[in-house]
Design an enzyme around this catalytic site. Structure first.
Site, PDB file in Angstrom:
ATOM      1  N   LYS A  79      11.330  13.305   4.715  1.00  0.00           N
ATOM      2  CA  LYS A  79      10.131  13.980   4.426  1.00  0.00           C
ATOM      3  C   LYS A  79       9.699  14.637   5.804  1.00  0.00           C
ATOM      4  O   LYS A  79       9.784  14.059   6.629  1.00  0.00           O
ATOM      5  CB  LYS A  79       8.769  12.799   3.812  1.00  0.00           C
ATOM      6  CG  LYS A  79       7.439  13.180   3.556  1.00  0.00           C
ATOM      7  CD  LYS A  79       6.798  12.318   3.332  1.00  0.00           C
ATOM      8  CE  LYS A  79       5.266  12.860   2.959  1.00  0.00           C
ATOM      9  NZ  LYS A  79       4.450  12.020   2.332  1.00  0.00           N
ATOM     10  N   SER A 154       2.127  12.610  -1.924  1.00  0.00           N
ATOM     11  CA  SER A 154       2.467  13.710  -1.142  1.00  0.00           C
ATOM     12  C   SER A 154       4.113  13.721  -0.962  1.00  0.00           C
ATOM     13  O   SER A 154       4.311  14.900  -0.729  1.00  0.00           O
ATOM     14  CB  SER A 154       1.835  13.696   0.263  1.00  0.00           C
ATOM     15  OG  SER A 154       2.281  12.429   0.823  1.00  0.00           O
ATOM     16  N   SER A 178       1.317   7.780  -1.886  1.00  0.00           N
ATOM     17  CA  SER A 178       2.377   9.101  -1.764  1.00  0.00           C
ATOM     18  C   SER A 178       3.880   8.751  -1.904  1.00  0.00           C
ATOM     19  O   SER A 178       4.686   9.640  -1.891  1.00  0.00           O
ATOM     20  CB  SER A 178       1.916   9.631  -0.461  1.00  0.00           C
ATOM     21  OG  SER A 178       0.738  10.261  -0.440  1.00  0.00           O
TER      22      SER A 178
END
Length: 485
Positions: A79, A154, A178
């Site tokens: 990420k 996210s 997330s």
């Protein structure tokens, strides 16, 4: 059949027998990325040249060494809020569009020590603020199951990349859901570890008391292997816990005879779709058939979790994001006449709307005259939410419910209504406020879209979560379903 249809233990065996090479695995990853990522748009930055070079080095090592770890040669996506030395890290924000870190996050160091291969950085909501990855400053990631729907957020890029078969593993971060929410939307396995289980050093901070890095994978077993590598005390992170890391894979016995499950009535009530509710009840029947028992309980302060979270997380964000000022790194405006104007213009032009909204909310909550009424009160409610979990865990082994109230929603469906968007995390946020671990695993489909089952455990008891998740996975085939791209 893709190589990534195999579990990591099976790929490890193939490497050991010299039936495949590390270069084969890395080639498979980039081949798939080039085939489908134009549609999915999970990756922001590829690390192709360096990854192929590392694969060759590892193949040489493979030829001479007989013993190597289970993540040896495995491609992984990271990420884009986890710093990677020499590989652009943007947090999906224009304010960091050109940021090239000079060090690796601790989790990246541990992956490198395990000889995993980083193939690229994954899209996300800007600074991890969002539930759909629509807040990225660069591109819109799409759900591999339906390209007109969001992948969640996210960590939407991480979940979408694993679901699309671009990588067998990805790292995400979870502040209010997330990792778990996008895992549910994309039909993969995502774990938020106990706060302090995994080092946050090198994770660009959103809300420091809530953020936690965790693994996203296709299977529970693979998830356990990845957590094993990234967990443990880190002197570079003062919130990292000095707690022994158990052998998570040994917990995957399939035996849940006598296990006591709590099902909060608040998690199956108003706002949860009937189809999702039924999927969870069906999953509980499967677990009953394996010897577990369940009872309905109450987490009475859950109704305050959403408001509590957004006050606390936004307050921490307003402080953490003050460092992005255009002076030391990242974007700097060309339109300023003096220093103060440069600060203001840089932040105004560099941050997206959702980030600015949360900075303003947090600054307000911390301001003189409002601190006691908002921030301090929210901290007290957080303590009550944590006590709710502790009370339930005195009698039960795990808490189970849906991960999200509905399956993935359409792109653009909720962007004009922030409160409706925020409510999508209503079932995951309490876990972060309490600091306990939680996992999402696939438990069904509604109109061809995956549904996630959330299993929540006691502090530092990821092993029991994995045991329950693995038992359910072995009794069903939801994890074997793949999207058609």
């Amino acid at each position: 059949m893709s190589l990534f249809d195999y579990r990591v233990s099976e790929l490890h065996s193939l490497l050991h027998k010299k039936e495949i090479s590390v270069s084969d695995l890395v080639d498979e990853s980039f081949k798939r990325i080039h085939e489908v990522d134009e549609k999915v748009q999970a990756f922001l930055t590829l690390n192709e040249e360096q990854a192929r070079a590392k694969a060759k080095e590892l193949d040489e090592k493979l030829a001479t060494e007989k013993e190597f770890g289970l993540l040896f040669g495995m491609p992984i996506g990271i990420k884009d809020n986890i710093v990677t030395k020499g590989l652009r890290t943007t947090c999906a924000s224009k304010i960091l569009y050109n940021f090239d870190p000079i060090y690796d996050a601790t989790v990246v160091e541990r992956l490198n020590e395990a000889d995993a291969v980083t193939v690229g950085k994954l899209n996300m909501d800007e600074f991890a603020m969002g539930s759909s990855t629509e807040n990225s400053g660069f591109q819109l990631t799409r759900n591999p199951w339906d390209l007109e729907r969001v992948p969640g957020g996210s960590s939407g890029g991480s979940a979408a990349a694993v679901a699309a078969g671009e990588v067998p593993f990805a790292l995400g971060s979870d502040t209010g859901g997330s990792i778990r929410q996008p895992a549910a939307f994309c039909g993969v396995v995502g774990l938020k570890p106990t706060y302090g289980r995994v080092s946050r050093y090198g994770l660009v901070a959103f809300a420091s008391s809530l953020d936690q890095i965790g693994p996203i994978t296709r299977t529970v077993e693979d998830n356990a292997y990845l957590l094993q590598v990234i967990s443990g005390l880190d002197p570079m992170d003062s919130t990292s816990a000095n707690v022994d890391v158990p052998d998570y894979v040994s917990a995957l016995t399939g035996d849940i005879q006598g296990l006591k499950i709590a099902v909060p009535k608040e998690y199956l009530g108003e706002g949860v779709s009937e189809e999702v509710r039924q999927s969870v009840l069906d999953a509980l029947k499967v677990l009953e058939g394996l010897g577990a028992t369940w009872e309905e309980v109450s987490l009475p302060h859950s109704k305050y979790a959403l408001a509590t979270y957004y006050l606390l997380a936004s307050s921490e964000a307003s402080a953490n994001l003050a460092r992005f000022d255009g002076v030391r790194y990242g974007y700097r405006t060309d339109h300023a006449k003096n220093l103060m104007e440069m600060y203001k213009q840089t932040r105004s032009e560099g941050f997206g709307n959702e980030v600015k909204r949360r900075i303003m909310l947090g600054t307000f909550a911390l301001s003189s005259g409002y601190y006691d009424a908002y921030y301090k009160k929210a901290q007290k409610v957080r303590t009550l939410i944590k006590q709710d979990f502790e009370n339930v865990f005195e009698k039960y082994d795990v808490i189970i419910g849906p991960t999200t109230p509905t399956p993935a929603f359409k792109i653009g469906e909720k962007t004009s209504d922030p409160l409706t968007m925020y409510a999508n995390d209503i079932l995951t946020i309490p876990v972060n406020l309490a600091g306990v671990p939680g996992i999402s695993i696939p438990c069904g489909f509604v109109n061809g879209l995956p549904v996630g089952l959330q299993i929540i455990g006691k502090h530092f008891d990821e092993s029991t979560i994995y045991r329950v998740a693995h038992a359910f996975e072995q009794a069903t085939d939801y994890h074997k379903q793949k999207p058609t791209l």
